[in-house]
Write an enzyme that holds these catalytic residues in place. Sequence first.
Site, PDB file in Angstrom:
ATOM      1  N   CYS A  40       0.858  -1.182   0.000  1.00 28.92           N
ATOM      2  CA  CYS A  40       0.000   0.000   0.000  1.00 28.92           C
ATOM      3  C   CYS A  40       0.898   1.237   0.000  1.00 28.92           C
ATOM      4  CB  CYS A  40      -0.881  -0.003   1.251  1.00 28.92           C
ATOM      5  SG  CYS A  40      -1.926   1.453   1.421  1.00 28.92           S
TER       6      CYS A  40
ATOM      7  N   HIS B  62      -9.469  -3.375  -1.498  1.00 33.25           N
ATOM      8  CA  HIS B  62      -8.402  -2.678  -0.772  1.00 33.25           C
ATOM      9  C   HIS B  62      -8.769  -1.199  -0.578  1.00 33.25           C
ATOM     10  CE1 HIS B  62      -3.991  -1.888   0.093  1.00 33.25           C
ATOM     11  NE2 HIS B  62      -4.392  -0.669  -0.234  1.00 33.25           N
ATOM     12  N   GLU B  63      -9.262  -0.573  -1.653  1.00 30.83           N
ATOM     13  CA  GLU B  63      -9.566   0.864  -1.556  1.00 30.83           C
ATOM     14  C   GLU B  63     -10.780   1.107  -0.651  1.00 30.83           C
ATOM     15  OE1 GLU B  63      -7.292   2.682  -2.408  1.00 30.83           O
ATOM     16  OE2 GLU B  63      -6.253   1.397  -3.834  1.00 30.83           O
TER      17      GLU B  63
ATOM     18  N   HIS C 250      -9.995   1.273   2.935  1.00 27.96           N
ATOM     19  CA  HIS C 250      -9.486   2.570   3.411  1.00 27.96           C
ATOM     20  C   HIS C 250     -10.618   3.445   3.956  1.00 27.96           C
ATOM     21  CE1 HIS C 250      -5.226   2.649   2.557  1.00 27.96           C
ATOM     22  NE2 HIS C 250      -5.391   2.247   1.310  1.00 27.96           N
TER      23      HIS C 250
END
Lengths: 232, 166
Positions: B99, B141-142, B145
């Site tokens: 990341c 993954h995003e 966040h």
Amino acid sequence: MALKVLTPAPKNMLQSIAELTVEKSLATHRMLSPERRFARMDRQHPTALWRNPMSHFALTIIGRDRAGIVSEVTSILYQLGCNIADSSCSILGGQFSMILIISHPELHDQQSLGEAFAPLEQSGLSVFLRTLKPGGEVHPDLQGEICMISVYGADKPGIVYRVARELGEREINITDLNTKLIGGKDAPVYVMMIEAILNPGVEIEDVESWMAGLKEELKVDISVRSITPLEL
Amino acid sequence: MAAKEVLLYPNPNLKEMCAQIEDWDASVDILLQDLVDTMVAAGHSVGVAAPQIGEIRRAVVVDVSHSKLGKKQENHGLLQMINPKIIEREGQTVVREGCMSVPDYTGNVTRAERIVVQFQDQDRQLQVIKADGFEAIAIQHEIDHLDGYLFLDRVSSLKTDLFRRK
């Protein structure tokens, strides 16, 4: 494993470690002297620290696995004021094996640290300590695709060597390697996992072609795949 | 509108639960453009989430079409997602992720292989798309966040634990 000990040790850390070990080892006091000498030197010569950049040591500890080993080891490191810069610990066979790169801002020689680990030896652990040459603590900047090579099959001599030779002859850097003997006594199966960094111009298919001959020769299964991290 | 600096952990924004975007004003358009610009400026990374540029709002951009892995699969190209939500997950895959906000470290993360995700696009249209492969991983993954999760919170195995017992 969260082993990082970055908090500065209390000022009386050496006192504490002395109290910890004084009964067991009078030699501990020899350990204190060089440190005190360094401390005095630092006061007299402000550049002394600059002249003596942080020393790094490789610390290896191995012993029959049981609960509490990490705690015992890190307690000593914490009280010495050592940083754990990098570490890997695992069970191999019945042994808990710890490999750590440690550093200390003031203690520069092996002798000044060595005696502190005496209590570990007394509890049945084997301790090895080595001073790293300056720069020896810096991780190499390895560029290239990371590949995983799985090798498994009926156990026989030479599996690790033959695979490693194919890579070594081509200057392929192995960055991680695990082996394990699994299966029952009647049909032991050897499993090996290798992580390697492929040099520029080398493709996964190339590695597969190198391994093709070994599959025949060793009668093992081999698969190769890219495990280059997804940068997100 | 410009490429922004990608924040690094321990910046506290990265651990925040991001707010749903309710009122679509001009700042939302600017945010989306900043995310795209930042993604492109970062060597065309495959995605950026709003908290990575300091905005605690639910917006991400993903584009795997320029990456080596993304080119190998069918993908949706540039996705600009407001209030994205994964509504279906299927299958499991373990991938090693890194990341931009946590440099120099990677870890094996278990992700769904295929997902269905709904979001509002840059034209405020509600979209529901299916994604798989690398694109599905990037979206997961995003979106993590936006909930204050880093891949570090999802690591499922140390790289050396291949032989660990069940």
